[in-house]
Design a protein around this motif. Structure first.
Motif, PDB file in Angstrom:
ATOM      1  N   ASN A  36       0.834  -1.210   0.000  1.00 44.10           N
ATOM      2  CA  ASN A  36       0.000   0.000   0.000  1.00 44.10           C
ATOM      3  C   ASN A  36       0.864   1.252   0.000  1.00 44.10           C
ATOM      4  O   ASN A  36       2.044   1.204   0.367  1.00 44.10           O
ATOM      5  N   ASP A  94     -10.988  -2.287   3.383  1.00 42.00           N
ATOM      6  CA  ASP A  94     -12.132  -1.847   2.585  1.00 42.00           C
ATOM      7  C   ASP A  94     -13.139  -1.023   3.378  1.00 42.00           C
ATOM      8  O   ASP A  94     -13.550   0.053   2.947  1.00 42.00           O
ATOM      9  N   LYS A 115      -5.948   2.548  -1.380  1.00 44.38           N
ATOM     10  CA  LYS A 115      -6.041   1.193  -1.925  1.00 44.38           C
ATOM     11  C   LYS A 115      -6.340   1.380  -3.409  1.00 44.38           C
ATOM     12  O   LYS A 115      -7.498   1.350  -3.837  1.00 44.38           O
TER      13      LYS A 115
END
Length: 292
Positions: A36, A94, A115
């Motif tokens: 990331n 998420d 993301k």
């Protein structure tokens, strides 16, 4: 490799170690499996003074709370679905990124860039929806917030960007594509990875130009979509979605990947059509939640 062989909380541990690396003055890209942007490690570094056994349940609890805040009385089917439980058992950003993106307009949407595979899917459709509905302020807020989010770490630590790009491009992305929870997962059978990537970008382009903001239909073609990423369809989740998500588990355990999860996109499209026919509600661009 199969899902059963994966270690519980594996990705949570990666995020935790990346945060601790920042606190120790080290590069988070020394942590194996951390791909990331560095902002993720920076954000987590403020919390990794906690022992991992406490920290991980704090992250899961925060994801739980955020999903309830977004969905309110409709949260139970999302919380019981495979995308949420699988994501929490492994480690998924998420919910932490998606809920602010849904509730905070352009400011929140910028967080999805942490993301990139989700931002690549959602941001063009959302920005197109805002443009067509005249919500130019949200577009301005997105670009301002994204500029700040990416400029600050680059100014303070310029070396992070090439280190991140090296980590991403040296990783074996074919593994993710083969296990994509979408039609792209069929690349494990056909071997045509480039074809599925091109198909995804073609569908994304068509939907963006049409002003169609149904990101979950584009997700059916995404080579970067993982089973836990289907939580992005949370606002249209019903008992049918939850049941189907668990019935598809055997396909996700197969050597060919979880390609049949594209059926979740079809089900969500049907759910949205049914609900809007019964009681019309605005779409994603309005940031209002549909009701079951």
């Amino acid at each position: 490799m199969d899902i059963l062989s994966m270690t519980l909380f594996r990705d949570w541990m990666i995020f935790y170690q990346a945060g601790r690396a920042i606190r120790a003055g080290l590069s988070p890209y020394q942590v194996e499996g951390f791909f990331n942007p560095i902002q993720v490690a920076w954000l987590f570094s403020w919390t990794t003074w906690l022992p991992f056994q406490v920290w991980v349940y704090g992250m899961i609890g925060l994801s739980f709370i955020l999903l309830v805040v977004l969905l309110k009385k409709q949260a139970h089917w999302a919380l019981l679905s495979l995308p949420f439980i699988f994501g929490m058992s492994m480690g998924s950003l998420d919910v932490l990124l998606w809920v602010p993106a849904r509730l905070l307009g352009g400011w929140g949407l910028s967080l999805l860039t942490l993301k990139p595979q989700l931002a690549l899917l959602v941001a063009p459709l959302q920005l197109s929806a805002w443009w067509r509905s005249g919500q130019r302020k949200e577009i301005e807020r997105f670009f301002i917030a994204t500029l700040i989010l990416w400029a600050i770490p680059t100014l303070l630590q310029p070396a992070w960007l090439p280190a991140w790009l090296r980590a991403v491009f040296t990783a074996d992305q074919s593994v993710r594509i083969h296990w994509a929870a979408s039609l792209a997962g069929f690349s494990a059978l056909t071997g045509y990875e480039s074809l599925y990537i091109a198909l995804f970008f073609l569908v994304l382009l068509v939907f963006t130009l049409r002003g169609d903001d149904r990101y979950y239909l584009v997700a059916m073609f995404s080579p970067f979509f993982w089973p836990s990423d289907w939580i992005l369809a949370a606002e249209y989740i019903s008992w049918r979605f939850t049941l189907l998500s668990w019935l598809l588990v055997p396909t996700g355990l197969s050597p060919n990947g979880a390609q049949l999860y594209f059926l979740l996109g079809l089900l969500i499209a049907w759910e949205q059509h049914r609900r809007q026919k019964e009681s019309p509600v605005p779409g994603i661009g309005s940031f209002q939640n549909p009701q079951d």
